[in-house]
Design an enzyme around this catalytic site. Structure first.
Site, PDB file in Angstrom:
ATOM      1  CE  LYS A  71      -9.646   4.647 -10.677  1.00 19.18           C
ATOM      2  NZ  LYS A  71      -8.347   5.304 -10.766  1.00 19.18           N
ATOM      3  N   GLY A 131       5.129   5.455  -3.470  1.00 16.76           N
ATOM      4  CA  GLY A 131       3.724   5.085  -3.311  1.00 16.76           C
ATOM      5  C   GLY A 131       3.465   3.702  -3.882  1.00 16.76           C
ATOM      6  N   GLY A 134      -3.279   2.519  -6.034  1.00 14.60           N
ATOM      7  CA  GLY A 134      -3.790   2.179  -7.361  1.00 14.60           C
ATOM      8  C   GLY A 134      -3.002   2.843  -8.488  1.00 14.60           C
ATOM      9  CB  THR A 157       1.564   0.157   3.615  1.00 15.71           C
ATOM     10  OG1 THR A 157       0.976   1.268   4.287  1.00 15.71           O
ATOM     11  CG2 THR A 157       0.936  -1.132   4.104  1.00 15.71           C
ATOM     12  N   GLY A 247       1.485  16.536 -13.324  1.00 10.29           N
ATOM     13  CA  GLY A 247       0.441  15.508 -13.352  1.00 10.29           C
ATOM     14  C   GLY A 247      -0.645  15.735 -14.390  1.00 10.29           C
TER      15      GLY A 247
END
Ligand code: NAP
Length: 282
Positions: A71, A131, A134, A157, A247
């Site tokens: 991607k 999150g 991507g 992170t 989703g």
């Protein structure tokens, strides 16, 4: 009139790619519209990506999807890149028209469409995104471009979450804030909360470790995870009186946007969804 046996070609480049179900939804949509189009699931390893794009041109493909791990790398082979895909920094859909290869990212658009289809506007809203990978990045950018007032990114992170916040703050009209993910974290006041982590995707049965009691009644809770359809995250959010959006909505809508970019025709989302749920046994 002579029969034209030459189909318009589309597909996906990825590795691993064997279990990618996009072929099911695209071929159902082509058939539904009576289009002589095909969608091929193509294994392309990173060192062959440039050759694959040359092949795409040589064989006059109309479009291609990109999945892991292409991607970001694929951007360098494009003639043009859509404005929001540039902000996202990744593409998942390519059109090839009149020799011009253009990259788009339909993931965030799919999420926005899924929320709007359910009757909720992003305008002036506060969105919490769990999150910073991507999918999260695409969702944050498109929610901001769709008029959200504030985006709060919560991630394990810090560097990845801070980077998204910086892009939103510097390149869109929305305000963004990063909060580090700590176990049982209280969710700040918001209108929409999105799980954009991969926690809960089968066979994983976990859910994000947040304080579900802090999700207020009427919040729209959306998951990027589509298998199972009702994830642990959505079930817990629903217990708090949240509205759950699964989703599949994002998955179908991002595919529908791709279909529309390629064919110029409106995709029937119900047809795509029926084909996918049947194929995956959902
Ligand atoms: P990614 O780039 O690998 O990002 C995954 C994110 O999840 C990262 O932010 C990661 O945190 C976080 N995460 C993973 N495990 C965690 C854990 N145990 N605790 C806390 N955080 C955790 O993946 P992606 O491409 O964004 O995809 C995410 C999910 O979305 C996948 O399941 C994918 O299948 C799904 N997806 C769905 C659609 C759809 O149409 N429905 C479209 C695209 C993607 P760190 O940053 O700390 O590592």
């Amino acid at each position: 009139m002579e029969q034209n046996y030459r189909a318009s070609l589309t597909g996906v480049f990825g590795d691993p790619v064997d279990t990618n179900p996009t072929v099911v939804i695209q071929e159902a949509a082509f058939k539904d519209k009576g289009l002589n189009w095909r969608y091929l699931t193509l294994k392309v390893v990173p060192e062959d990506l440039e050759q694959a794009f040359k092949g795409m041109r040589a064989m006059n493909f109309s479009g291609i999807n990109l999945t892991m791990p292409h991607k970001i790398e694929a951007m360098k082979y494009m003639d043009e890149i859509d404005k929001s895909a540039k902000l996202i920094g990744a593409i998942n859909t390519v059109t090839l028209k009149d020799g011009v290869m253009k990259g788009y990212n339909t993931d965030g658009l799919g999420m926005v469409a899924s929320i709007e289809d359910a009757g909720y506007s992003l305008k002036g809203k506060t969105v919490v995104v769990l999150g910073a990978g991507g999918a999260a990045r695409a969702i944050c950018v498109e929610c901001a471009l769709a008029g959200a007032k504030k985006i709060v990114i919560i991630n394990r992170t810090a560097a990845k979450g801070e980077e998204i916040a910086e892009v939103i703050n510097s390149k869109t009209d929305a305000e963004a804030e990063f909060i580090p993910l700590t176990p049982g974290i209280k969710i700040p006041d918001c209108d929409i909360i999105v799980n954009a982590t991969n926690i809960g995707m089968a066979p994983d049965t976990n859910k994000p470790d947040i304080d579900y009691g802090s999700i207020k009644k009427g919040t729209v809770a959306v998951d990027v995870v589509f298998n199972p359809v009702m994830t642990g995250f959505l079930k817990e959010a629903e217990k708090q009186g949240a509205v759950a959006l699964d989703g599949l909505g994002m998955l179908i809508n991002q595919g529908a946007v791709g279909f529309e970019l390629w064919t110029g025709e409106k995709a029937d989302r119900a047809v795509m969804k029926a084909a996918l749920t049947q194929a995956l046994g959902l």
